[in-house]
Scaffold this active site. Structure first.
Site, PDB file in Angstrom:
ATOM      1  N   CYS A  33       8.235  55.904   8.847  1.00 48.62           N
ATOM      2  CA  CYS A  33       8.892  56.386  10.062  1.00 48.62           C
ATOM      3  C   CYS A  33       8.162  57.626  10.572  1.00 48.62           C
ATOM      4  O   CYS A  33       7.953  58.570   9.807  1.00 48.62           O
ATOM      5  CB  CYS A  33      10.349  56.721   9.768  1.00 48.62           C
ATOM      6  SG  CYS A  33      11.156  57.594  11.126  1.00 48.62           S
ATOM      7  N   LYS A  70      18.179  39.337  50.330  1.00 45.92           N
ATOM      8  CA  LYS A  70      18.280  38.227  49.381  1.00 45.92           C
ATOM      9  C   LYS A  70      18.550  38.795  47.993  1.00 45.92           C
ATOM     10  O   LYS A  70      17.675  39.360  47.357  1.00 45.92           O
ATOM     11  CB  LYS A  70      16.992  37.410  49.379  1.00 45.92           C
ATOM     12  CG  LYS A  70      17.070  36.174  48.506  1.00 45.92           C
ATOM     13  CD  LYS A  70      15.893  35.246  48.776  1.00 45.92           C
ATOM     14  CE  LYS A  70      16.037  33.922  48.046  1.00 45.92           C
ATOM     15  NZ  LYS A  70      15.942  34.046  46.596  1.00 45.92           N
ATOM     16  N   CYS A 117      10.523  60.868  10.050  1.00 52.59           N
ATOM     17  CA  CYS A 117      10.954  61.445   8.769  1.00 52.59           C
ATOM     18  C   CYS A 117      10.067  61.035   7.597  1.00 52.59           C
ATOM     19  O   CYS A 117      10.263  61.515   6.482  1.00 52.59           O
ATOM     20  CB  CYS A 117      12.403  61.080   8.477  1.00 52.59           C
ATOM     21  SG  CYS A 117      12.650  59.335   8.075  1.00 52.59           S
ATOM     22  N   LEU A 133      15.697  27.402  49.499  1.00 49.69           N
ATOM     23  CA  LEU A 133      15.083  28.008  50.685  1.00 49.69           C
ATOM     24  C   LEU A 133      13.581  28.019  50.520  1.00 49.69           C
ATOM     25  O   LEU A 133      13.076  28.212  49.416  1.00 49.69           O
ATOM     26  CB  LEU A 133      15.516  29.473  50.808  1.00 49.69           C
ATOM     27  CG  LEU A 133      16.902  29.816  51.325  1.00 49.69           C
ATOM     28  CD1 LEU A 133      17.141  31.308  51.181  1.00 49.69           C
ATOM     29  CD2 LEU A 133      17.025  29.408  52.780  1.00 49.69           C
ATOM     30  N   CYS A 144      13.467  52.199  10.010  1.00 47.90           N
ATOM     31  CA  CYS A 144      13.303  53.366   9.149  1.00 47.90           C
ATOM     32  C   CYS A 144      14.424  53.334   8.116  1.00 47.90           C
ATOM     33  O   CYS A 144      15.577  53.103   8.445  1.00 47.90           O
ATOM     34  CB  CYS A 144      13.398  54.616  10.011  1.00 47.90           C
ATOM     35  SG  CYS A 144      13.797  56.107   9.083  1.00 47.90           S
ATOM     36  N   LYS A 190       9.866  36.963  51.126  1.00 41.71           N
ATOM     37  CA  LYS A 190       9.909  37.650  49.835  1.00 41.71           C
ATOM     38  C   LYS A 190       9.064  38.912  49.838  1.00 41.71           C
ATOM     39  O   LYS A 190       8.041  38.977  50.511  1.00 41.71           O
ATOM     40  CB  LYS A 190       9.367  36.709  48.737  1.00 41.71           C
ATOM     41  CG  LYS A 190      10.205  35.466  48.506  1.00 41.71           C
ATOM     42  CD  LYS A 190      11.392  35.794  47.636  1.00 41.71           C
ATOM     43  CE  LYS A 190      11.930  34.592  46.892  1.00 41.71           C
ATOM     44  NZ  LYS A 190      11.136  34.130  45.782  1.00 41.71           N
ATOM     45  N   CYS A 225      16.734  61.099   8.429  1.00 37.58           N
ATOM     46  CA  CYS A 225      15.804  60.968   9.560  1.00 37.58           C
ATOM     47  C   CYS A 225      16.322  61.744  10.769  1.00 37.58           C
ATOM     48  O   CYS A 225      17.375  61.430  11.311  1.00 37.58           O
ATOM     49  CB  CYS A 225      15.621  59.498   9.917  1.00 37.58           C
ATOM     50  SG  CYS A 225      14.531  59.269  11.332  1.00 37.58           S
ATOM     51  N   TYR A 233      27.738  34.259  52.000  1.00 35.40           N
ATOM     52  CA  TYR A 233      26.714  34.176  53.049  1.00 35.40           C
ATOM     53  C   TYR A 233      26.474  32.800  53.629  1.00 35.40           C
ATOM     54  O   TYR A 233      25.630  32.640  54.498  1.00 35.40           O
ATOM     55  CB  TYR A 233      25.386  34.732  52.527  1.00 35.40           C
ATOM     56  CG  TYR A 233      24.887  34.094  51.237  1.00 35.40           C
ATOM     57  CD1 TYR A 233      24.619  32.735  51.159  1.00 35.40           C
ATOM     58  CD2 TYR A 233      24.672  34.868  50.104  1.00 35.40           C
ATOM     59  CE1 TYR A 233      24.153  32.157  49.997  1.00 35.40           C
ATOM     60  CE2 TYR A 233      24.211  34.310  48.932  1.00 35.40           C
ATOM     61  CZ  TYR A 233      23.954  32.942  48.881  1.00 35.40           C
ATOM     62  OH  TYR A 233      23.508  32.377  47.722  1.00 35.40           O
ATOM     63  N   GLU A 257      19.619  38.723  56.180  1.00 33.00           N
ATOM     64  CA  GLU A 257      20.478  39.154  55.067  1.00 33.00           C
ATOM     65  C   GLU A 257      19.594  39.456  53.867  1.00 33.00           C
ATOM     66  O   GLU A 257      18.724  38.662  53.526  1.00 33.00           O
ATOM     67  CB  GLU A 257      21.439  38.014  54.670  1.00 33.00           C
ATOM     68  CG  GLU A 257      22.352  37.562  55.784  1.00 33.00           C
ATOM     69  CD  GLU A 257      22.919  36.159  55.539  1.00 33.00           C
ATOM     70  OE1 GLU A 257      22.616  35.554  54.473  1.00 33.00           O
ATOM     71  OE2 GLU A 257      23.639  35.669  56.408  1.00 33.00           O
ATOM     72  N   ASP A 285      19.355  38.921  44.105  1.00 32.38           N
ATOM     73  CA  ASP A 285      18.937  38.162  42.947  1.00 32.38           C
ATOM     74  C   ASP A 285      20.134  38.012  42.011  1.00 32.38           C
ATOM     75  O   ASP A 285      20.378  38.834  41.150  1.00 32.38           O
ATOM     76  CB  ASP A 285      17.817  38.947  42.255  1.00 32.38           C
ATOM     77  CG  ASP A 285      16.794  38.026  41.658  1.00 32.38           C
ATOM     78  OD1 ASP A 285      16.962  36.798  41.797  1.00 32.38           O
ATOM     79  OD2 ASP A 285      15.843  38.536  41.051  1.00 32.38           O
ATOM     80  N   TYR A 307      59.699  37.989  38.810  1.00 30.76           N
ATOM     81  CA  TYR A 307      58.298  37.605  38.693  1.00 30.76           C
ATOM     82  C   TYR A 307      58.019  37.007  37.307  1.00 30.76           C
ATOM     83  O   TYR A 307      57.406  35.945  37.168  1.00 30.76           O
ATOM     84  CB  TYR A 307      57.422  38.848  38.929  1.00 30.76           C
ATOM     85  CG  TYR A 307      55.946  38.601  38.799  1.00 30.76           C
ATOM     86  CD1 TYR A 307      55.277  38.907  37.628  1.00 30.76           C
ATOM     87  CD2 TYR A 307      55.208  38.045  39.842  1.00 30.76           C
ATOM     88  CE1 TYR A 307      53.914  38.674  37.491  1.00 30.76           C
ATOM     89  CE2 TYR A 307      53.852  37.801  39.716  1.00 30.76           C
ATOM     90  CZ  TYR A 307      53.215  38.123  38.550  1.00 30.76           C
ATOM     91  OH  TYR A 307      51.872  37.881  38.422  1.00 30.76           O
TER      92      TYR A 307
HETATM   93  S1  IVH Z   1      21.313  30.775  52.038  1.00 27.53           S
HETATM   94  C1  IVH Z   1      20.339  26.381  52.585  1.00 27.53           C
HETATM   95  N1  IVH Z   1      21.527  33.378  51.936  1.00 27.53           N
HETATM   96  O1  IVH Z   1      18.542  32.265  47.359  1.00 27.53           O
HETATM   97  C2  IVH Z   1      20.520  27.835  52.481  1.00 27.53           C
HETATM   98  N2  IVH Z   1      20.717  32.247  49.997  1.00 27.53           N
HETATM   99  O2  IVH Z   1      16.193  30.535  47.307  1.00 27.53           O
HETATM  100  C3  IVH Z   1      20.924  28.230  51.131  1.00 27.53           C
HETATM  101  N3  IVH Z   1      20.270  33.718  48.101  1.00 27.53           N
HETATM  102  O3  IVH Z   1      20.122  29.442  46.048  1.00 27.53           O
HETATM  103  C4  IVH Z   1      20.997  29.622  50.765  1.00 27.53           C
HETATM  104  N4  IVH Z   1      20.852  35.607  49.080  1.00 27.53           N
HETATM  105  O4  IVH Z   1      20.991  31.757  45.370  1.00 27.53           O
HETATM  106  C5  IVH Z   1      21.167  32.266  51.257  1.00 27.53           C
HETATM  107  N5  IVH Z   1      21.803  35.676  51.990  1.00 27.53           N
HETATM  108  C6  IVH Z   1      21.459  34.573  51.321  1.00 27.53           C
HETATM  109  C7  IVH Z   1      21.002  34.601  49.976  1.00 27.53           C
HETATM  110  C8  IVH Z   1      20.638  33.408  49.353  1.00 27.53           C
HETATM  111  C9  IVH Z   1      20.419  35.048  47.961  1.00 27.53           C
HETATM  112  C10 IVH Z   1      19.781  32.831  47.026  1.00 27.53           C
HETATM  113  C11 IVH Z   1      20.680  31.671  46.732  1.00 27.53           C
HETATM  114  C12 IVH Z   1      19.860  30.439  46.958  1.00 27.53           C
HETATM  115  C13 IVH Z   1      18.480  30.966  46.824  1.00 27.53           C
HETATM  116  C14 IVH Z   1      17.494  30.118  47.582  1.00 27.53           C
END
Ligand code: IVH
Length: 688
Positions: free
Chosen positions: A416, A125, A419, A90, A434, A322, A440, A234, A123, A127, A43
């Site tokens: 402070c 969503k 102290c 979206l 401080c 949302k 302290c 996704y 699904e 962040d 390897y």
């Molecule tokens: S689908 C055309 N699925 O949301 C469809 N987006 O507001 C594109 N995001 O840019 C996105 N979870 O960063 C999709 N289960 C999910 C998601 C998701 C989070 C985010 C993604 C996208 C943003 C759109």
């Protein structure tokens, strides 16, 4: 085999392709199946040849090159990558009526009757930040951030450090396919990262999303490798052929290919089920390990998706429902001051209790005095509270119309509160500190809490609560006192909430930590700007406690050679050197340090060059997946320290280092009574 010097460019290219495949195959056999197909020497020879060819033909380095797995820092910023199909966004809906309207529009567009069933996939969503992964002939080619939707940044090397990005689809797949998903950091990992950033005097991330983005977009992939990032896949981008007829089936293919699909994803027989699912996820939200800001609903039938297409930048076949923003208004009752380990005074808002997204909030950070002035926050005001990234509540601003006549401005104290020492704000800085350092009690308490924390002395059973309790009781004043607690076992046993067993356990936990690596020891001191990484640099550079101590004392003098030596350590620099000099300039700090050093044994770190062979004659076996280094890296490191690395565990093995998912080898070690080390113990032993 043709010597590297004699290879033509075309031959080199073909060889690099062959080597990339062979090494990836070996990696899979080794890491994923724990069933190596070639010896370690074979390897290593493959990797060495790969590196030698790349060194001669830098232009031929492949995106999926094995040498990019740990990744050298690129010279400039990121290269740009064009997405095969654009990455769009979206649309949003915020309630059931808006969601119903989205469904009605889709049905109208398709000419379906208003009561036609509309199967969906839901699904959560996440962040995080979206990325696009390109696979060619089943192999990961490159990956990019979303960027402007057409072109993103090439973060291939960084993505290769994520365990959840499959190198290979390992099964039938289109010759070319783009797979999309979200890179994110869990809430817990975000908090831990910020704590480490704070200890190192580095910038804090506002929320897990920023932390994930900041971690992925590192020019040095080795930093990304240390950040806990995950990926949920996704969506699909460009593909050379159809892989499914429904989105749900596509998610199943993703899972077969080795991607992680959010397990909360659900197939809904009809859009009418969405409201229940939305409520279910909203209820689960606070308890999820990661931040979500809603649920994405996608029409399941990919044929219908194609027909629906896009309106501008948004699909007609998907929308994000949302959650309402996690904000609330409440009354600011008072502003108190929290004194941190390094003396920083932080104003904390004391609030009339308010429910923000399911969590009762009574306090929020106000960061610093400039922030209070900028937002014109006064005691008595009605304030808008937000839980940023679901974690630390913040004050967004005030509601001016609701200011009562008796609202009064807050003045940052000049002393402070703990102290009474002067609290000063150096020019150009936003933080008031401080100056009571060693007298302290608030700083002393925070320092001790840091001292016993996970990455420092890591004393089980001695957490924040017990440290505060023991300080109040006069059992603890400084760090050395911790190692004198065993003499107080009987007294501790009689304390409320303790008892003989807990006292015994505590004593054992303390005794177990009397031996410590130099790096941890330095980190534990809680010196400003000295986080884990800097502590490691110092330990590696100076090697022993005695040497480090004498050099730091010598470095107190500004012009001294020891000072310039310190500042010239790669990664240290003048500001950190000054923080160290400041610490050692105070005789009381040195006294505390020496009292502590007398109680513990500080193991030398591996010397940087020349390498004292601290593992000379030892036989080591690595098993499972290590989180902070690759297996070849760990092996090379062990060998540098004089150890012999073997594949199988026998009576002659000195220790087995067990990573994630270690299997039969760690069982065998246990049977034979061979010492098992965790990854962290191994790092300590190696002086990392
Ligand atoms: S689908 C055309 N699925 O949301 C469809 N987006 O507001 C594109 N995001 O840019 C996105 N979870 O960063 C999709 N289960 C999910 C998601 C998701 C989070 C985010 C993604 C996208 C943003 C759109």
């Amino acid at each position: 085999m043709t010597p590297v010097e004699a290879l033509s460019e075309a031959e080199a290219k073909a060889e690099l392709a062959r080597l990339a495949e062979a090494i990836a195959r070996a990696d899979r056999a080794y890491h994923e199946r724990d069933a190596p197909e070639i010896t370690d020497a074979e390897y290593d020879a493959l990797r060495q040849r790969n590196s030698a060819i790349e060194a001669r033909f830098p232009a031929l380095v492949r995106a999926d090159s094995p040498s990019r797995r740990v990744g050298a820092a690129p010279a400039g910023g990121f290269a740009k990558l064009r997405h095969g199909a654009p990455m769009l966004s979206l649309g949003n809906v915020f309630d059931a009526a808006e969601f119903a309207e989205f469904c009605a529009r889709a049905r109208r567009f398709l000419g379906l009757p208003g009561d036609a069933k509309l199967p969906l996939v839901a699904e959560p969503k996440i962040d995080g930040l979206s990325i696009n992964l390109t696979y060619q002939d089943g192999r990961f080619r490159h990956g990019a951030t979303r960027g402007d939707g057409t072109e993103g940044e090439d973060v291939t090397a960084n993505l290769l450090t994520l365990a959840s990005v499959p190198r290979d689809l390992g099964g039938p797949a289109p010759s070319r396919i783009e797979i999309r998903g979200e890179v994110f950091m869990t809430k817990a990992d975000f908090l831990a990262l910020n704590a480490a950033q704070d200890a190192a005097g580095e910038r804090l991330f506002a929320n897990p999303r920023n932390a994930a983005a900041g971690s992925l977009r590192q020019l040095d992939a080795r930093i990304t490798a240390q950040r806990p990032l995950s990926l949920f896949a996704y969506a699909m981008g460009e593909a050379s052929e159809r892989v499914a007829t429904t989105h749900w089936a596509y998610l199943e293919r993703l899972a077969d290919w080795g991607f992680t699909v959010n397990p909360l994803s659900r197939r809904l027989a009809d859009a009418a089920e969405a409201a229940d699912f939305q409520a279910e996820i909203a209820a689960a939200r606070a308890g999820l390990p990661y931040d979500i800001d809603g649920v994405v609903y996608k029409i399941d039938d990919l044929g219908l998706q194609d027909r629906l297409g896009f309106a501008g930048r948004e699909p007609r076949w998907a929308t994000a429902w949302k959650f309402p923003a996690e904000r609330a208004t409440t009354t600011l009752l008072d502003i108190t001051i929290q004194v941190g380990r390094t003396g920083a005074l932080t104003p904390v808002a004391q609030l009339a209790p308010v429910n923000v997204g399911g969590v009762l909030v009574t306090r929020a950070t106000l960061h610093n005095e400039d922030e209070i002035a900028r937002k014109d926050v006064r005691i008595g005001d009605t304030v808008i509270v937000q839980r940023a990234g679901d974690v630390i509540p913040q004050i967004l601003g005030i509601v001016p119309e609701r200011r009562p006549a008796d609202a009064h401005p807050f003045m940052m104290p000049e002393r402070c509160p703990a102290c009474g020492s002067a609290a000063v704000r150096p020019e150009g800085e936003v933080v008031r500190r401080c100056t009571g350092a060693l007298i302290c009690p608030a700083q002393a308490e925070e320092r001790l809490i840091h001292f016993v924390s996970r990455a420092a002395f890591d004393i089980d059973g001695l957490g924040e609560k017990s440290v505060r309790e023991f300080m109040q009781a006069g059992l603890l004043r400084g760090p050395a006192d911790i190692f004198r607690l065993p003499a107080q076992e009987a007294a501790i046993a009689t304390r409320e909430g303790w008892g003989a067993v807990s006292a015994r356990n505590l004593v054992q936990a303390i005794d177990a930590r009397r031996r410590i690596s130099l790096a941890r020891f330095i980190y534990a001191l809680g010196i400003r700007r000295i986080g884990e990484a800097n502590a490691r640099l110092l330990a590696r550079h100076y090697g022993s406690f005695a040497h480090w101590r004498s050099q730091m004392l010598a470095a107190v003098q500004i012009g001294a050679e020891a000072r310039s030596d310190l500042a010239s350590i790669l990664g240290i620099g003048p500001a950190i050197a000054e923080a160290l000099a400041e610490f050692f300039a105070e005789p009381r700090n040195v006294a505390i340090l020496d009292a502590l050093a007398a109680e513990v044994t500080i193991a030398d770190a591996a010397a940087e060059a020349g390498g004292e062979a601290r593992l000379a004659g030892k036989t080591v076996v690595f098993t499972g997946t290590l989180a902070t280094m690759t297996r070849p890296e760990a092996k090379a490191m062990a060998e540098r320290l004089g150890a012999k690395v073997t594949d199988s565990v026998s009576k002659r093995t000195d220790f087995v280092v067990a990573g994630e998912d270690a299997g039969s080898k760690s069982r065998r070690a246990a049977e034979l009574g061979v010492r098992l080390l965790t990854e962290q113990e191994w790092r300590d032993l190696a002086g990392l």
